[in-house]
Design a protein around this motif. Structure first.
Motif, PDB file in Angstrom:
ATOM      1  N   VAL A  22     105.446   7.580  80.761  1.00  0.00           N
ATOM      2  CA  VAL A  22     104.602   7.087  81.625  1.00  0.00           C
ATOM      3  C   VAL A  22     105.338   6.059  82.506  1.00  0.00           C
ATOM      4  CG1 VAL A  22     102.606   5.922  82.153  1.00  0.00           C
ATOM      5  CG2 VAL A  22     102.481   7.801  80.454  1.00  0.00           C
ATOM      6  N   VAL A  23     105.944   5.086  82.007  1.00  0.00           N
ATOM      7  CA  VAL A  23     106.757   4.131  82.680  1.00  0.00           C
ATOM      8  C   VAL A  23     107.569   4.721  83.386  1.00  0.00           C
ATOM      9  CG1 VAL A  23     108.228   2.313  82.502  1.00  0.00           C
ATOM     10  CG2 VAL A  23     106.378   2.454  80.830  1.00  0.00           C
ATOM     11  N   ALA A  24     108.556   5.674  83.058  1.00  0.00           N
ATOM     12  CA  ALA A  24     109.526   6.230  83.634  1.00  0.00           C
ATOM     13  C   ALA A  24     108.947   6.973  84.949  1.00  0.00           C
ATOM     14  CB  ALA A  24     110.240   7.599  83.141  1.00  0.00           C
ATOM     15  N   MET A  25     107.727   7.677  84.800  1.00  0.00           N
ATOM     16  CA  MET A  25     107.187   8.280  85.890  1.00  0.00           C
ATOM     17  C   MET A  25     106.590   7.305  86.873  1.00  0.00           C
ATOM     18  SD  MET A  25     105.103  11.577  83.963  1.00  0.00           S
ATOM     19  CE  MET A  25     104.413  12.120  85.477  1.00  0.00           C
ATOM     20  N   GLY A  26     106.057   6.275  86.333  1.00  0.00           N
ATOM     21  CA  GLY A  26     105.494   5.164  87.299  1.00  0.00           C
ATOM     22  C   GLY A  26     106.913   4.540  88.191  1.00  0.00           C
ATOM     23  N   ILE A  27     107.815   4.407  87.618  1.00  0.00           N
ATOM     24  CA  ILE A  27     109.167   4.094  88.498  1.00  0.00           C
ATOM     25  C   ILE A  27     109.533   5.170  89.531  1.00  0.00           C
ATOM     26  CG2 ILE A  27     111.566   3.237  88.154  1.00  0.00           C
ATOM     27  CD1 ILE A  27     110.876   2.010  85.488  1.00  0.00           C
ATOM     28  N   ALA A  28     109.575   6.207  89.043  1.00  0.00           N
ATOM     29  CA  ALA A  28     109.928   7.592  89.929  1.00  0.00           C
ATOM     30  C   ALA A  28     109.039   7.391  90.986  1.00  0.00           C
ATOM     31  CB  ALA A  28     109.807   8.548  89.367  1.00  0.00           C
ATOM     32  N   ALA A  29     107.464   7.336  91.028  1.00  0.00           N
ATOM     33  CA  ALA A  29     106.626   7.324  91.848  1.00  0.00           C
ATOM     34  C   ALA A  29     106.893   6.198  93.096  1.00  0.00           C
ATOM     35  CB  ALA A  29     105.303   7.123  91.296  1.00  0.00           C
TER      36      ALA A  29
END
Length: 150
Positions: A22-29
């Motif tokens: 979830v944190v990685a997807m947030g950073i990517a977003a």
């Protein structure tokens, strides 16, 4: 016989937890949103610059019209076509590519002020007022001085 189950403590073979995903997807977003907003800002600024340059060309055109007006104090009788009445406000289409029915318009004004009568000198101000995306109006101004026979 006694068999022991050993757990692998090597971190390279572990999977990712849900929190890390979830944190990685947030950073990517956030990264993607930054790229898209940068692109939108850049294209908006490029479009504004095109409007500004077209308005500046229109103001310079109006200034050239005043420079072409005859003003000769040595002629008999003296000729003075450089008066405000000869240059009324004018609505023009900005020289931009037009897509559909969105035609960019600008209003140009010319003001002429007598600075000195001896020696004769006039201040000429050409202004172009234009709107960008119907949000705000901008004004391009060109100012010069002119003496007779110039």
């Amino acid at each position: 016989m006694n068999i022991r189950l050993q757990r692998n403590k090597d971190f390279k073979t572990r999977g990712l937890s849900l929190t890390e995903v979830v944190v990685a997807m947030g950073i990517a977003a956030l990264l993607y949103a930054g790229i898209v907003s940068g692109y939108v800002l850049t294209t908006t600024r490029a479009e504004w610059t095109a409007y500004w340059l077209a308005a500046q060309a229109l103001a310079a055109d109006r200034l050239e019209q005043t420079r072409a007006a005859k003003w000769d104090t040595q002629a008999s009788p003296p000729v003075d076509q450089l008066v405000p009445g000869n240059f009324p406000p004018r609505v023009d289409i900005l020289d931009l590519p037009v897509n559909g029915g969105n035609i960019p318009l600008a209003t140009s004004y010319v003001s002429i002020v007598v600075v000195s009568t001896n020696p004769p000198l006039k201040l000429i101000r050409a202004e172009t007022v234009w709107s960008f995306k119907q949000r705000r109006t901008f004004t391009n101004t060109v100012v010069t001085y002119r003496a007779p026979d110039q």
